[in-house]
Design a protein around this motif. Structure first.
Motif, PDB file in Angstrom:
ATOM      1  N   LEU A   4       0.843  -1.195   0.000  1.00  0.00           N
ATOM      2  CA  LEU A   4       0.000   0.000   0.000  1.00  0.00           C
ATOM      3  C   LEU A   4       0.877   1.243   0.000  1.00  0.00           C
ATOM      4  CD1 LEU A   4      -2.613  -1.018   2.720  1.00  0.00           C
ATOM      5  CD2 LEU A   4      -2.943  -1.012   0.262  1.00  0.00           C
ATOM      6  N   ASP A   5       0.389   2.285  -0.623  1.00  0.00           N
ATOM      7  CA  ASP A   5       1.072   3.574  -0.609  1.00  0.00           C
ATOM      8  C   ASP A   5       0.559   4.400   0.554  1.00  0.00           C
ATOM      9  OD1 ASP A   5       2.488   3.041  -2.969  1.00  0.00           O
ATOM     10  OD2 ASP A   5       0.803   3.715  -4.188  1.00  0.00           O
ATOM     11  N   GLY A  30      -7.810   0.707  -5.744  1.00  0.00           N
ATOM     12  CA  GLY A  30      -6.971   1.019  -4.593  1.00  0.00           C
ATOM     13  C   GLY A  30      -7.683   1.964  -3.656  1.00  0.00           C
ATOM     14  N   PRO A  31      -7.154   2.145  -2.444  1.00  0.00           N
ATOM     15  CA  PRO A  31      -7.801   2.987  -1.449  1.00  0.00           C
ATOM     16  C   PRO A  31      -7.876   4.446  -1.901  1.00  0.00           C
ATOM     17  CG  PRO A  31      -5.830   1.948  -0.547  1.00  0.00           C
ATOM     18  CD  PRO A  31      -5.914   1.562  -1.966  1.00  0.00           C
ATOM     19  N   LEU A  32      -8.917   5.130  -1.418  1.00  0.00           N
ATOM     20  CA  LEU A  32      -9.109   6.549  -1.688  1.00  0.00           C
ATOM     21  C   LEU A  32      -9.284   7.273  -0.361  1.00  0.00           C
ATOM     22  CD1 LEU A  32     -11.796   6.255  -4.512  1.00  0.00           C
ATOM     23  CD2 LEU A  32      -9.353   6.672  -4.814  1.00  0.00           C
ATOM     24  N   LEU A  33      -8.665   8.438  -0.241  1.00  0.00           N
ATOM     25  CA  LEU A  33      -8.823   9.265   0.946  1.00  0.00           C
ATOM     26  C   LEU A  33      -9.980  10.228   0.711  1.00  0.00           C
ATOM     27  CD1 LEU A  33      -7.779  10.224   3.718  1.00  0.00           C
ATOM     28  CD2 LEU A  33      -6.324  11.839   2.468  1.00  0.00           C
ATOM     29  N   LEU A  34     -10.996  10.146   1.552  1.00  0.00           N
ATOM     30  CA  LEU A  34     -12.121  11.070   1.468  1.00  0.00           C
ATOM     31  C   LEU A  34     -11.870  12.214   2.439  1.00  0.00           C
ATOM     32  CD1 LEU A  34     -15.112   8.551   1.429  1.00  0.00           C
ATOM     33  CD2 LEU A  34     -13.997   9.646  -0.507  1.00  0.00           C
ATOM     34  N   THR A  35     -12.112  13.429   1.962  1.00  0.00           N
ATOM     35  CA  THR A  35     -11.911  14.596   2.813  1.00  0.00           C
ATOM     36  C   THR A  35     -13.244  15.283   3.084  1.00  0.00           C
ATOM     37  OG1 THR A  35     -11.496  16.027   0.904  1.00  0.00           O
ATOM     38  CG2 THR A  35      -9.574  15.013   1.947  1.00  0.00           C
ATOM     39  N   LEU A  49      -9.895  -5.634  -0.737  1.00  0.00           N
ATOM     40  CA  LEU A  49      -8.724  -5.094  -0.053  1.00  0.00           C
ATOM     41  C   LEU A  49      -8.931  -5.127   1.457  1.00  0.00           C
ATOM     42  CD1 LEU A  49      -5.974  -3.818   0.050  1.00  0.00           C
ATOM     43  CD2 LEU A  49      -7.030  -1.596  -0.362  1.00  0.00           C
ATOM     44  N   TRP A  50     -10.134  -4.802   1.913  1.00  0.00           N
ATOM     45  CA  TRP A  50     -10.413  -4.854   3.349  1.00  0.00           C
ATOM     46  C   TRP A  50     -10.131  -6.264   3.886  1.00  0.00           C
ATOM     47  CZ3 TRP A  50     -11.017  -1.847   7.365  1.00  0.00           C
ATOM     48  CH2 TRP A  50     -11.523  -2.400   8.546  1.00  0.00           C
TER      49      TRP A  50
END
Length: 73
Positions: A4-5, A30-35, A49-50
């Motif tokens: 993972l990054d 891939g994972p995404l960061l929600l703001t 992925l989880w």
């Protein structure tokens, strides 16, 4: 191997209202960061992925017994 990054693609949580299908499709890659209001609020990951993450953490917390330990016991 799970890689993972630390720096994630970032998406405003409000974008989910306008492009839910597109964002969910991106989460498959891939994972995404929600703001929310410019601050990190959540990380969106695919169910696959989880499950990989949970499996990885469980293996680290409860490693299989070492063959040498079984022989010595």
């Amino acid at each position: 191997m799970l890689v993972l990054d630390r720096i994630l693609p970032t998406i405003p949580a409000s974008a989910l209202r306008q492009d839910q299908a597109g964002i969910l499709a991106r989460a498959q890659a891939g994972p995404l960061l929600l703001t929310h209001r410019g601050q990190a609020a959540a990380v969106l990951v695919s169910p696959q992925l989880w499950n990989q993450l949970v499996d990885h953490l469980q293996r680290r917390q409860h490693p299989p017994p070492n063959d040498k330990e079984q022989v010595e016991a």
